[in-house]
Design a protein around this motif. Structure first.
Motif, PDB file in Angstrom:
ATOM      1  N   ILE A   1      10.170  -1.070 -10.758  1.00 37.80           N
ATOM      2  CA  ILE A   1       8.972  -0.323 -11.180  1.00 37.80           C
ATOM      3  C   ILE A   1       8.501  -0.795 -12.552  1.00 37.80           C
ATOM      4  CG2 ILE A   1       8.058   1.960 -11.735  1.00 37.80           C
ATOM      5  CD1 ILE A   1       8.575   1.461  -8.751  1.00 37.80           C
ATOM      6  N   SER A   2       9.424  -1.000 -13.470  1.00 37.40           N
ATOM      7  CA  SER A   2       9.054  -1.486 -14.815  1.00 37.40           C
ATOM      8  C   SER A   2       8.397  -2.848 -14.748  1.00 37.40           C
ATOM      9  CB  SER A   2      10.289  -1.554 -15.713  1.00 37.40           C
ATOM     10  OG  SER A   2      10.818  -0.279 -15.899  1.00 37.40           O
ATOM     11  N   ARG A   3       8.946  -3.746 -13.934  1.00 39.69           N
ATOM     12  CA  ARG A   3       8.337  -5.074 -13.781  1.00 39.69           C
ATOM     13  C   ARG A   3       6.947  -4.956 -13.166  1.00 39.69           C
ATOM     14  NH1 ARG A   3      13.517  -6.146 -12.419  1.00 39.69           N
ATOM     15  NH2 ARG A   3      13.106  -6.038 -10.168  1.00 39.69           N
ATOM     16  N   ALA A   4       6.805  -4.086 -12.187  1.00 38.69           N
ATOM     17  CA  ALA A   4       5.516  -3.922 -11.514  1.00 38.69           C
ATOM     18  C   ALA A   4       4.448  -3.424 -12.479  1.00 38.69           C
ATOM     19  CB  ALA A   4       5.644  -2.947 -10.346  1.00 38.69           C
ATOM     20  N   LEU A   5       4.811  -2.515 -13.362  1.00 34.76           N
ATOM     21  CA  LEU A   5       3.820  -1.964 -14.289  1.00 34.76           C
ATOM     22  C   LEU A   5       3.625  -2.808 -15.528  1.00 34.76           C
ATOM     23  CD1 LEU A   5       4.621   1.827 -13.946  1.00 34.76           C
ATOM     24  CD2 LEU A   5       2.753   0.533 -12.902  1.00 34.76           C
ATOM     25  N   ALA A   6       4.496  -3.774 -15.745  1.00 37.44           N
ATOM     26  CA  ALA A   6       4.365  -4.655 -16.905  1.00 37.44           C
ATOM     27  C   ALA A   6       3.370  -5.775 -16.655  1.00 37.44           C
ATOM     28  CB  ALA A   6       5.714  -5.237 -17.276  1.00 37.44           C
ATOM     29  N   LEU A   7       3.005  -5.997 -15.398  1.00 38.85           N
ATOM     30  CA  LEU A   7       2.092  -7.103 -15.049  1.00 38.85           C
ATOM     31  C   LEU A   7       0.684  -6.794 -15.445  1.00 38.85           C
ATOM     32  CD1 LEU A   7       3.506  -8.042 -11.560  1.00 38.85           C
ATOM     33  CD2 LEU A   7       3.837  -9.248 -13.689  1.00 38.85           C
TER      34      LEU A   7
ATOM     35  N   GLY B   1       0.864  -1.177   0.000  1.00 40.81           N
ATOM     36  CA  GLY B   1       0.000   0.000   0.000  1.00 40.81           C
ATOM     37  C   GLY B   1       0.900   1.226   0.000  1.00 40.81           C
ATOM     38  N   TYR B   2       0.307   2.387   0.206  1.00 43.11           N
ATOM     39  CA  TYR B   2       1.095   3.615   0.180  1.00 43.11           C
ATOM     40  C   TYR B   2       2.203   3.615   1.237  1.00 43.11           C
ATOM     41  CZ  TYR B   2      -2.288   5.895  -2.949  1.00 43.11           C
ATOM     42  OH  TYR B   2      -3.088   6.243  -4.008  1.00 43.11           O
ATOM     43  N   GLU B   3       1.896   3.151   2.445  1.00 45.64           N
ATOM     44  CA  GLU B   3       2.913   3.162   3.511  1.00 45.64           C
ATOM     45  C   GLU B   3       4.097   2.267   3.155  1.00 45.64           C
ATOM     46  OE1 GLU B   3       1.465   2.541   7.467  1.00 45.64           O
ATOM     47  OE2 GLU B   3      -0.236   3.886   7.134  1.00 45.64           O
ATOM     48  N   GLU B   4       3.813   1.083   2.631  1.00 39.69           N
ATOM     49  CA  GLU B   4       4.898   0.174   2.240  1.00 39.69           C
ATOM     50  C   GLU B   4       5.653   0.726   1.039  1.00 39.69           C
ATOM     51  OE1 GLU B   4       7.533  -2.973   2.412  1.00 39.69           O
ATOM     52  OE2 GLU B   4       6.161  -2.178   3.907  1.00 39.69           O
ATOM     53  N   LEU B   5       4.952   1.378   0.118  1.00 40.32           N
ATOM     54  CA  LEU B   5       5.611   2.006  -1.027  1.00 40.32           C
ATOM     55  C   LEU B   5       6.612   3.055  -0.541  1.00 40.32           C
ATOM     56  CD1 LEU B   5       5.644   2.096  -4.151  1.00 40.32           C
ATOM     57  CD2 LEU B   5       3.915   3.906  -3.995  1.00 40.32           C
ATOM     58  N   LEU B   6       6.216   3.838   0.434  1.00 40.62           N
ATOM     59  CA  LEU B   6       7.125   4.830   1.014  1.00 40.62           C
ATOM     60  C   LEU B   6       8.321   4.160   1.681  1.00 40.62           C
ATOM     61  CD1 LEU B   6       4.407   7.199   2.473  1.00 40.62           C
ATOM     62  CD2 LEU B   6       6.016   7.772   0.634  1.00 40.62           C
ATOM     63  N   ARG B   7       8.079   3.061   2.410  1.00 40.58           N
ATOM     64  CA  ARG B   7       9.186   2.335   3.054  1.00 40.58           C
ATOM     65  C   ARG B   7      10.149   1.766   2.017  1.00 40.58           C
ATOM     66  NH1 ARG B   7       5.499   1.324   7.172  1.00 40.58           N
ATOM     67  NH2 ARG B   7       4.530  -0.486   6.233  1.00 40.58           N
ATOM     68  N   LEU B   8       9.610   1.199   0.936  1.00 38.96           N
ATOM     69  CA  LEU B   8      10.474   0.649  -0.114  1.00 38.96           C
ATOM     70  C   LEU B   8      11.338   1.745  -0.737  1.00 38.96           C
ATOM     71  CD1 LEU B   8       7.939  -1.788  -1.824  1.00 38.96           C
ATOM     72  CD2 LEU B   8      10.024  -2.442  -0.607  1.00 38.96           C
ATOM     73  N   ALA B   9      10.752   2.914  -0.946  1.00 42.94           N
ATOM     74  CA  ALA B   9      11.524   4.038  -1.506  1.00 42.94           C
ATOM     75  C   ALA B   9      12.607   4.476  -0.533  1.00 42.94           C
ATOM     76  CB  ALA B   9      10.589   5.202  -1.822  1.00 42.94           C
ATOM     77  N   GLU B  10      12.252   4.546   0.740  1.00 38.79           N
ATOM     78  CA  GLU B  10      13.208   4.973   1.762  1.00 38.79           C
ATOM     79  C   GLU B  10      14.403   4.028   1.845  1.00 38.79           C
ATOM     80  OE1 GLU B  10      12.483   6.967   5.996  1.00 38.79           O
ATOM     81  OE2 GLU B  10      11.754   4.899   5.879  1.00 38.79           O
ATOM     82  N   ARG B  11      14.146   2.741   1.623  1.00 43.61           N
ATOM     83  CA  ARG B  11      15.215   1.731   1.681  1.00 43.61           C
ATOM     84  C   ARG B  11      15.980   1.606   0.365  1.00 43.61           C
ATOM     85  NH1 ARG B  11      10.970  -2.257   4.261  1.00 43.61           N
ATOM     86  NH2 ARG B  11      10.985  -1.460   6.388  1.00 43.61           N
ATOM     87  N   GLY B  12      15.543   2.317  -0.670  1.00 40.79           N
ATOM     88  CA  GLY B  12      16.223   2.277  -1.957  1.00 40.79           C
ATOM     89  C   GLY B  12      15.865   1.088  -2.831  1.00 40.79           C
ATOM     90  N   HIS B  13      14.728   0.457  -2.562  1.00 48.19           N
ATOM     91  CA  HIS B  13      14.328  -0.729  -3.318  1.00 48.19           C
ATOM     92  C   HIS B  13      13.555  -0.420  -4.609  1.00 48.19           C
ATOM     93  CE1 HIS B  13      15.664  -3.546  -0.287  1.00 48.19           C
ATOM     94  NE2 HIS B  13      15.039  -2.829   0.641  1.00 48.19           N
ATOM     95  N   LEU B  14      13.214   0.844  -4.818  1.00 51.11           N
ATOM     96  CA  LEU B  14      12.416   1.177  -6.001  1.00 51.11           C
ATOM     97  C   LEU B  14      13.310   1.682  -7.129  1.00 51.11           C
ATOM     98  CD1 LEU B  14       9.337   2.899  -4.343  1.00 51.11           C
ATOM     99  CD2 LEU B  14       9.585   0.536  -5.104  1.00 51.11           C
ATOM    100  N   ASN B  15      13.956   0.737  -7.781  1.00 52.58           N
ATOM    101  CA  ASN B  15      14.769   1.105  -8.933  1.00 52.58           C
ATOM    102  C   ASN B  15      13.919   0.962 -10.201  1.00 52.58           C
ATOM    103  OD1 ASN B  15      14.841  -1.658  -9.734  1.00 52.58           O
ATOM    104  ND2 ASN B  15      16.573  -1.993  -8.369  1.00 52.58           N
ATOM    105  N   ALA B  16      14.465   1.379 -11.320  1.00 55.85           N
ATOM    106  CA  ALA B  16      13.716   1.362 -12.577  1.00 55.85           C
ATOM    107  C   ALA B  16      13.257  -0.051 -12.942  1.00 55.85           C
ATOM    108  CB  ALA B  16      14.555   1.953 -13.694  1.00 55.85           C
ATOM    109  N   GLY B  17      14.082  -1.047 -12.664  1.00 52.95           N
ATOM    110  CA  GLY B  17      13.713  -2.426 -12.984  1.00 52.95           C
ATOM    111  C   GLY B  17      12.509  -2.898 -12.184  1.00 52.95           C
TER     112      GLY B  17
END
Length: 80
Positions: A74-80, A56-72
């Motif tokens: 995000i691209s995989r997430a939106l390709a589904l 959810g939004y809170e986990e999305l923020l945590r993932l960004a804070e930890r540096g886990h949201l790279n282009a790959g």
């Protein structure tokens, strides 16, 4: 401009810039949630479907804070 198209929505512009830079920062996620909530929800749903657990939004923020949201990721997430 992105591919010759002027982007006026702040959230979409932030998203495009973050993909171009290769990572999505905590600030980027805040901007996307605030200005493009449907896009933020699509990212959350895609990350959930691609194995990140329930995102959810809170986990999305945590993932960004930890540096886990790279282009790959995000691209995989939106390709589904």
């Amino acid at each position: 401009m992105l591919y010759g198209v002027k982007i006026t929505n702040t959230g979409v512009r932030t998203f495009a810039d973050s993909i171009r830079s290769g990572r999505m920062t905590l600030h980027d996620v805040h901007e996307i949630i605030e200005h493009s909530p449907r896009l933020a929800q699509a990212i959350c749903d895609g990350l959930t479907a691609s194995g990140y657990g329930k995102v959810g939004y809170e986990e999305l923020l945590r993932l960004a804070e930890r540096g886990h949201l790279n282009a790959g990721a995000i691209s995989r997430a939106l390709a589904l």
